[in-house]
Design a protein around this motif. Structure first.
Motif, PDB file in Angstrom:
ATOM      1  N   SER A   1       5.197  11.446 -11.411  1.00  0.00           N
ATOM      2  CA  SER A   1       4.683  11.167 -10.067  1.00  0.00           C
ATOM      3  C   SER A   1       4.329  12.463  -9.343  1.00  0.00           C
ATOM      4  O   SER A   1       3.489  12.464  -8.434  1.00  0.00           O
TER       5      SER A   1
ATOM      6  N   LEU B   1      -1.729   3.557  -1.394  1.00  0.00           N
ATOM      7  CA  LEU B   1      -2.012   3.010  -2.716  1.00  0.00           C
ATOM      8  C   LEU B   1      -3.055   1.920  -2.526  1.00  0.00           C
ATOM      9  O   LEU B   1      -2.772   0.875  -1.931  1.00  0.00           O
TER      10      LEU B   1
ATOM     11  N   PHE C   1      -1.534   8.650   3.376  1.00  0.00           N
ATOM     12  CA  PHE C   1      -1.771   8.400   1.956  1.00  0.00           C
ATOM     13  C   PHE C   1      -1.460   6.939   1.660  1.00  0.00           C
ATOM     14  O   PHE C   1      -0.445   6.413   2.128  1.00  0.00           O
TER      15      PHE C   1
ATOM     16  N   TYR D   1      -4.998   6.026  -5.664  1.00  0.00           N
ATOM     17  CA  TYR D   1      -4.465   6.555  -4.404  1.00  0.00           C
ATOM     18  C   TYR D   1      -5.593   7.124  -3.558  1.00  0.00           C
ATOM     19  O   TYR D   1      -6.590   7.651  -4.088  1.00  0.00           O
ATOM     20  N   GLN D   2      -5.407   7.033  -2.249  1.00  0.00           N
ATOM     21  CA  GLN D   2      -6.421   7.545  -1.337  1.00  0.00           C
ATOM     22  C   GLN D   2      -5.761   8.318  -0.206  1.00  0.00           C
ATOM     23  O   GLN D   2      -4.642   7.995   0.219  1.00  0.00           O
TER      24      GLN D   2
ATOM     25  N   THR E   1       2.995   7.885  -2.313  1.00  0.00           N
ATOM     26  CA  THR E   1       2.486   8.010  -0.948  1.00  0.00           C
ATOM     27  C   THR E   1       3.572   8.480   0.012  1.00  0.00           C
ATOM     28  O   THR E   1       3.308   9.298   0.898  1.00  0.00           O
TER      29      THR E   1
ATOM     30  N   LEU F   1      -2.799  14.703  -4.335  1.00  0.00           N
ATOM     31  CA  LEU F   1      -3.003  14.216  -2.975  1.00  0.00           C
ATOM     32  C   LEU F   1      -2.855  15.330  -1.944  1.00  0.00           C
ATOM     33  O   LEU F   1      -3.540  15.341  -0.919  1.00  0.00           O
TER      34      LEU F   1
ATOM     35  N   THR G   1      -6.214  -1.769   2.716  1.00  0.00           N
ATOM     36  CA  THR G   1      -5.542  -0.599   3.287  1.00  0.00           C
ATOM     37  C   THR G   1      -5.834  -0.412   4.776  1.00  0.00           C
ATOM     38  O   THR G   1      -5.324   0.521   5.388  1.00  0.00           O
TER      39      THR G   1
ATOM     40  N   THR H   1       0.808  -1.226   0.000  1.00  0.00           N
ATOM     41  CA  THR H   1       0.000   0.000   0.000  1.00  0.00           C
ATOM     42  C   THR H   1       0.842   1.278   0.000  1.00  0.00           C
ATOM     43  O   THR H   1       0.283   2.377   0.098  1.00  0.00           O
ATOM     44  N   GLN H   2       2.162   1.142  -0.106  1.00  0.00           N
ATOM     45  CA  GLN H   2       3.035   2.318  -0.144  1.00  0.00           C
ATOM     46  C   GLN H   2       3.920   2.289  -1.385  1.00  0.00           C
ATOM     47  O   GLN H   2       4.365   1.220  -1.820  1.00  0.00           O
TER      48      GLN H   2
ATOM     49  N   TYR I   1       0.556  13.196  -9.299  1.00  0.00           N
ATOM     50  CA  TYR I   1      -0.200  12.464  -8.294  1.00  0.00           C
ATOM     51  C   TYR I   1      -0.031  13.105  -6.912  1.00  0.00           C
ATOM     52  O   TYR I   1      -0.985  13.253  -6.149  1.00  0.00           O
TER      53      TYR I   1
ATOM     54  N   ARG J   1      -3.271   3.493 -11.307  1.00  0.00           N
ATOM     55  CA  ARG J   1      -3.077   3.365  -9.872  1.00  0.00           C
ATOM     56  C   ARG J   1      -4.113   4.208  -9.131  1.00  0.00           C
ATOM     57  O   ARG J   1      -4.415   5.343  -9.530  1.00  0.00           O
TER      58      ARG J   1
END
Length: 385
Positions: free
Chosen positions: A88, A372, A370, A382-383, A53, A95, A363, A48-49, A91, A380
């Motif tokens: 990147s 993935l 943050f 992201y949240q 993130t 975020l 997650t 998740t990273q 993104y 991808r």
């Protein structure tokens, strides 16, 4: 007009592996890792990273509403890019909720591009002193499980604000860049792990340090005695020691011993995290500022290196109150959780990597701001949490 590093922050994952335990599992004398390589712990990356993130997490620590309004550009330096086309930085900008009228770009030249980003940012601020540039050096160093390079893996991001009238380090005008076409380390487009000739790369690194330092000294007339300390790019901490000793050549005077002591201080955080590629030099700088004997007005040297290869030596003057503009790295590292070798191997193999299928990650166990969340239709996801 002074231009340089106004604020610095570091972020890594919340998990690590103990390299003594890894050495025992690999049937290696632990001293080879802790003394021969100079590493104690290594950041472990959950699926998740990734660099987005981690980069956003580091940058978030720097930003206030006022600083966000002054940003003209976000530059991400990395050799762990997630797309061959899309930066990147876009993104990360999203975020962080930054204004759409912000320039975003990604730079690449192995571990060196963080320094290129700093120098480019200086130029932008020179043109528009009222604006600031957010520079993020974010990477995940991967060489594969049970490989010679496994002990020099790592992950994290260093975010820096480059501005006029900086609070941390005023960068001096003279810098020396040096590049040659060599194959000491590279990663083909089809590979998720790097290829490296370790001994050759170490020799090239030392050669580049000696060449850039000598040219810098010729251009400025400065001697080693003029530096309170030197921060090195540290893919593993022993690398910086080898380069410094190549220049000191056995000296045992006050200057030499001071530089050795400052090097030890600069290695503190890298020993706990591992290789950050583009961010390694700047984590070394943060470690020197927070663990070394540094006072305002001191001159620090910085040696940047990226395989392939490019190096640069430059310097800066430490500013009053610098300690108040650095994130608390020691506190963050103390809050991590140790994982077993088996857990580390599972997490390593669970990375998204170059897969093209849809993936949804859990997650819930990741408390980072943050994450993935996965990949859908080759995009991808992201949240913010």
């Amino acid at each position: 007009m002074k231009i340089g590093i106004d604020k610095m922050a570091f972020a890594s994952t919340d998990q690590y592996i103990d390299l003594t335990e890894l050495a025992e599992k690999r049937g290696v004398d632990p001293n080879k890792y802790t003394i021969g390589i100079g590493q104690d712990r290594q950041a472990v990356v959950p699926p998740t990273q990734d660099i987005v993130t981690l980069g956003a997490r580091a940058a978030q620590k720097l930003l206030t509403p006022e600083i966000a309004r002054q940003l003209s550009t976000v530059i991400v330096a990395t050799e762990s890019g997630i797309d061959n086309s899309k930066a990147s930085a876009i993104y990360i900008k999203h975020l962080l909720g930054l204004d759409d009228y912000v320039r975003t770009v990604e730079l690449k030249e192995a571990c060196y591009s963080g320094t290129a980003a700093v120098q480019f940012a200086r130029g932008l601020v020179t043109l528009n002193p009222q604006e600031s540039v957010l520079m993020i050096a974010a990477d995940i160093a991967r060489y594969g499980l049970n490989t010679p390079g496994e002990v020099t893996q790592g992950a994290g991001a260093v975010a820096m604000l480059i501005s006029a009238n900086p609070h941390v380090l005023a960068i001096e005008p003279t810098s020396v860049a040096y590049s040659r076409d060599v194959m000491d380390f590279w990663r083909p487009l089809y590979a998720t792990e790097a290829l490296v000739d370790g001994k050759y790369s170490t020799n090239v690194y030392i050669d580049f340090f000696k060449n850039t330092l000598a040219r810098y000294q010729q251009r400025t007339g400065r001697r080693l005695a003029d530096f309170a300390g030197i921060a090195f790019h540290l893919p593993f901490t022993k690398m910086g020691k080898k380069a410094l000793e190549a220049v000191l050549q056995g000296r045992n005077d006050e200057v030499a011993n001071r530089l050795r002591a400052q090097l030890t201080a600069s290695q503190t955080y890298s020993r706990q995290v591992g290789n950050l590629y583009t961010g390694s030099l700047y984590l070394s700088l943060m470690s020197l500022l927070q663990n070394g004997q540094v006072t305002p007005g001191d001159r620090l040297g910085l040696f940047s290196y990226g395989s392939g290869a490019e190096g640069e030596f430059y310097s800066g003057i430490v500013q009053p109150g610098f300690a108040n503009y650095l994130s608390d790295v020691a506190h963050d590292l103390a809050g991590r959780r140790q994982v077993t070798v088996a857990e580390y191997e599972q997490l390593f193999n669970g990375q998204l990597g170059m897969r093209e299928d849809d993936v949804q990650f859990d997650t819930q166990a990741d408390g980072a701001p943050f994450v993935l969340a996965g990949q859908k239709d080759h995009q991808r996801i992201y949240q913010r949490q």
